[in-house]
Design an enzyme around this catalytic site. Structure first.
Site, PDB file in Angstrom:
ATOM      1  N   PHE A 115     -71.866  48.483  52.051  1.00  0.00           N
ATOM      2  CA  PHE A 115     -70.727  47.834  51.421  1.00  0.00           C
ATOM      3  C   PHE A 115     -71.153  46.464  50.912  1.00  0.00           C
ATOM      4  O   PHE A 115     -71.996  45.802  51.526  1.00  0.00           O
ATOM      5  CB  PHE A 115     -69.580  47.646  52.429  1.00  0.00           C
ATOM      6  CG  PHE A 115     -69.021  48.935  52.971  1.00  0.00           C
ATOM      7  CD1 PHE A 115     -67.848  49.475  52.457  1.00  0.00           C
ATOM      8  CD2 PHE A 115     -69.657  49.609  54.002  1.00  0.00           C
ATOM      9  CE1 PHE A 115     -67.332  50.657  52.959  1.00  0.00           C
ATOM     10  CE2 PHE A 115     -69.144  50.790  54.514  1.00  0.00           C
ATOM     11  CZ  PHE A 115     -67.986  51.316  53.987  1.00  0.00           C
TER      12      PHE A 115
ATOM     13  N   THR B 150     -73.417  53.931  55.070  1.00  0.00           N
ATOM     14  CA  THR B 150     -72.860  53.458  53.806  1.00  0.00           C
ATOM     15  C   THR B 150     -73.046  51.951  53.729  1.00  0.00           C
ATOM     16  O   THR B 150     -72.808  51.228  54.700  1.00  0.00           O
ATOM     17  CB  THR B 150     -71.368  53.815  53.676  1.00  0.00           C
ATOM     18  OG1 THR B 150     -71.244  55.232  53.582  1.00  0.00           O
ATOM     19  CG2 THR B 150     -70.758  53.194  52.434  1.00  0.00           C
TER      20      THR B 150
END
Length: 357
Positions: free
Chosen positions: A259, A257
Site C-alpha cells: 500500500f 499487498t
C-alpha cells in the site's frame, strides 16, 4: 497458585503506574514539539521521524519483546501523542474491515479518524480535497501484480506518495454459518478472487464468483444472506460477526499487498528510501533503453518497472518505476535531471521511507 502470583502482579501494577507516568511525560514533550511545529507551519506527521524513533528503540531492545512488538507498541504511543496535536483523518477503501483499513491503522496507529470510502476514486478525492490528511491505497500484490485503478489514478491526479506499507494477506472464506454447504455465490474484490483461484476451483468449482468493490463489502453482504460467502480477513469476520468457513485459502502462502500513503509532503531522506516515477517516451526503437540509461550511468537501482497503455490508440505506454534512494540523494537527483530532459512525460510521485518492521 494465587499466592505465588500476587507479588508478581503487584510488581506489574507498580510498573504500569511508572509506565503511565513516563508516557504522560512523553506526551507533554510531544505537545511542546507540536506547538513549535504549529508556529513553523510544519506537518504534524513525519513518517521519516517516526521510522527513526522505532528503529532506535528496536536497536536498544534487549528483549524478551520481539522487534515487531516493539514497533507496534511505539507506533501506538506516537499515534496517541500525535492526536494531542491534531486528530488527523485517514481515507481508505471501505467499508470497515478491509485490508486497506488494516494497513492504515498499522501505518498511522489507532488514534486517528478513519474514513471508509466507497471506491478508489473517492479515496483519492478525499485526500486531494483536503477532507482527509492522508489516504492509503493498494498499489500491487505479490501474486496478482499491480492494482490497475490505483495506477490510473496516480497518473490522472496531482498526488504525492509520502509512505508505504506492506501487509501479509491471509484470505478466509466467511459466511453467516459454519461450513460450505448451501453457498450460492462467493463475493470478493477481483484481486482476492484471483488470489484464491486454486482453492475455489478445488472446493467450490461450480459456485458463482461475484466481484464487488472490496472484500469488506463482500463480507457486509454475506452477513445479510447465508447463501453468500465472502473472501476477506479476520478483521472483516469480527466486524460483521461471520464464521470462518475455511481459513487461509489464498493460493500463495507468502501473499502480500503493498500500500502507498498519499500525503502532501515529501519526507526527508533516511538512507533507506524509495522514489516513484511515471514516465513515457516516444514510440520508436531504443526509446525505453535510452530512458533507462541514466539510471545505469548513475548507479541507481530500479526495484519496480510496470507498463500501462496510454489509451491513445497508438500503442504508447506509461511506465511506472520505483527507484532505490531519495530524490535528494546526489546519484538519484542527477539521474532524475537527465530523465526529465529525455522523457516525453515525466511525473515524480515522491520519495518516502521504505517500510521495515
Amino acid at each position: 497458585m494465587d499466592a505465588d502470583l500476587k507479588p508478581l502482579r503487584a510488581q506489574i501494577d507498580a510498573l504500569d503506574r511508572q509506565l503511565l507516568d513516563l508516557l504522560n511525560q512523553r506526551a507533554k514533550l510531544a505537545q511542546q514539539i507540536g506547538e513549535h511545529k504549529q508556529r513553523l507551519d510544519m506537518p504534524v506527521f513525519r513518517p521519516e521521524r517516526e521510522r527513526e524513533v522505532i528503529a532506535k528503540v528496536q536497536q536498544a531492545n534487549a528483549g524478551p519483546l520481539h522487534g515487531t512488538g516493539i514497533a507496534a507498541i511505539w507506533r501506538e504511543i506516537m499515534s496517541a501523542c500525535r492526536a494531542l496535536e491534531a486528530r488527523q483523518q485517514i481515507a481508505f477503501l471501505g467499508p470497515e474491515g478491509t485490508y486497506s483499513e488494516q494497513a492504515a491503522r498499522q501505518f498511522f496507529g489507532s488514534s486517528c479518524a478513519f474514513l471508509p470510502c466507497a471506491d478508489l476514486d473517492e479515496v483519492f478525492r478525499s485526500q486531494l480535497s483536503g477532507a482527509s490528511a492522508y489516504a492509503v491505497v493498494a498499489i500491487e500484490n505479490s501474486t496478482e501484480g499491480a492494482v490497475a485503478r490505483t495506477l490510473d489514478l496516480l497518473l490522472a491526479h496531482p498526488v504525492l506518495i509520502s509512505g508505504e506499507i506492506s501487509l501479509a494477506i491471509h484470505h478466509n472464506l466467511l459466511r453467516k454459518r459454519p461450513g460450505t454447504d448451501g453457498i450460492r455465490a462467493v463475493l470478493a474484490h477481483p484481486q482476492a478472487l484471483a488470489q484464491c483461484r486454486q482453492w475455489l476451483d478445488a472446493h467450490l468449482p461450480a459456485i458463482e464468483r461475484r466481484a464487488v468493490a472490496s472484500n469488506a463489502e463482500g463480507a457486509r453482504l454475506a452477513a445479510q444472506d447465508e447463501t453468500l460467502a465472502a473472501i476477506a480477513g479476520e478483521q472483516a469476520a469480527s466486524q460483521y460477526l461471520l464464521h470462518i468457513a475455511a481459513a487461509r485459502i489464498q493460493d500463495e502462502a507468502q501473499n502480500r499487498t503493498r500500500f502507498v500513503v498519499l500525503g502532501t509532503q515529501t519526507p526527508q531522506p533516511t538512507g533507506h528510501d524509495r522514489t516513484s516515477l511515471i514516465l513515457s517516451v516516444p514510440n520508436r526503437a531504443g526509446a525505453v533503453f535510452e530512458m533507462l540509461k541514466p539510471l545505469a550511468e548513475h548507479g541507481v537501482s530500479m526495484s519496480r518497472f510496470e507498463s500501462r497503455p496510454a489509451r491513445s490508440g497508438a500503442w504508447e505506454y506509461f511506465y511506472y518505476i520505483d527507484l532505490e534512494g531519495h530524490q535528494d540523494d546526489p546519484p538519484v537527483r542527477q539521474a532524475l535531471d537527465e530523465l526529465r530532459r529525455a522523457c516525453a512525460f515525466f511525473k515524480n510521485l515522491g520519495s518516502y521511507p521504505i517500510w521495515q518492521e
